[in-house]
Design an enzyme around this catalytic site. Structure first.
Site, PDB file in Angstrom:
ATOM      1  CD  GLU A   1      -2.217  -6.344   4.796  1.00 37.08           C
ATOM      2  OE1 GLU A   1      -2.416  -5.179   5.171  1.00 37.08           O
ATOM      3  OE2 GLU A   1      -1.696  -6.618   3.688  1.00 37.08           O
TER       4      GLU A   1
ATOM      5  CG  HIS B   1      -4.005  -3.498   2.391  1.00 35.63           C
ATOM      6  ND1 HIS B   1      -3.094  -3.144   3.360  1.00 35.63           N
ATOM      7  CD2 HIS B   1      -4.587  -2.344   1.977  1.00 35.63           C
ATOM      8  CE1 HIS B   1      -3.122  -1.831   3.531  1.00 35.63           C
ATOM      9  NE2 HIS B   1      -4.021  -1.321   2.696  1.00 35.63           N
TER      10      HIS B   1
ATOM     11  CB  CYS C   1      -1.009  -0.028   1.158  1.00 36.05           C
ATOM     12  SG  CYS C   1      -2.362   1.173   0.932  1.00 36.05           S
TER      13      CYS C   1
END
Length: 211
Positions: free
Chosen positions: A194, A192, A83
């Site tokens: 994750e 992202h 990001c």
């Protein structure tokens, strides 16, 4: 096999706990740290980032993160930006008319997205670069989670005959923007991983396997 060690750089920006958990789920030994030596010696360094470009650069410099990234890359040691942690790898960021110098690992400017709806928030597909390692084995229709109002709209790094060109992955929100870059030991994603479910986990596993 011994688990690969990854430091999630703690410089006051980014979802460090989420990144740590995601890395642990795919088999890495992940710690959150701002210690220069620990981050330098890890198999991999993950640089998160949330919020304003200028604030992230200020926090990064406070822990000598810009030097850390440069030193690791000079030694061929892998770094992954996520990001705003990707955006600060470029030369400049422009927010509200104010230009801030980035790490300048890649030429180019992070600037406001030109789209009917901003921020770009939610799930989107990408167009992986040919030969991508990060996206290897992932279906073309895989979706990844984005949250950003700024991006790199133009790839400005000219090819160098003696070097392999970076692999640049694109996505689109209003117009095309850079969604990921793979450039030797330096990789980055605008989205992202994750927070991107199974696809994001597979991408992180692909990165861990390169360490």
């Amino acid at each position: 096999m011994t688990a690969k060690s990854v430091v999630v750089l703690d410089y006051g920006s980014g979802n460090v706990r989420s990144a740590q958990r995601a890395l642990e789920r795919v088999g890495a030994e992940a710690v959150i740290s701002s210690d220069f030596a620990e981050a330098m010696n890890a198999d991999g360094l993950l640089v998160p980032g949330v919020g304003a470009f200028a604030a992230c650069m200020e926090g990064l410099k406070a822990v000598k993160g810009d030097r850390l990234i440069g030193r690791r890359l000079a030694g061929g040691r892998p770094v992954l930006g996520i990001c705003v942690g990707m955006q600060i790898l470029f030369a400049h960021g422009v927010e509200h008319g104010v230009e801030t110098e980035g790490c300048d690992e890649w030429p180019g400017t992070v600037e406001p997205l030109r789209a009917p709806v901003v921020p770009h928030m939610g799930w989107n597909t990408v167009k992986p670069a040919e030969g991508s390692v990060l996206f290897a084995g992932l279906p073309e229709d895989s979706r990844y989670y984005f949250v950003h109002s700024y991006g790199v709209r133009h790839w400005e790094m000219n090819p160098i005959e003696q070097l392999r060109p970076p692999k640049v992955t694109w996505s689109e929100h209003g117009e095309p923007f850079v969604a990921a870059v793979e450039n030797g030991p330096l990789s980055a994603t605008q989205f992202h991983p994750e927070k991107s479910g199974d696809a994001g986990a597979a991408l992180l596993k692909n990165w861990i396997d390169t360490l």
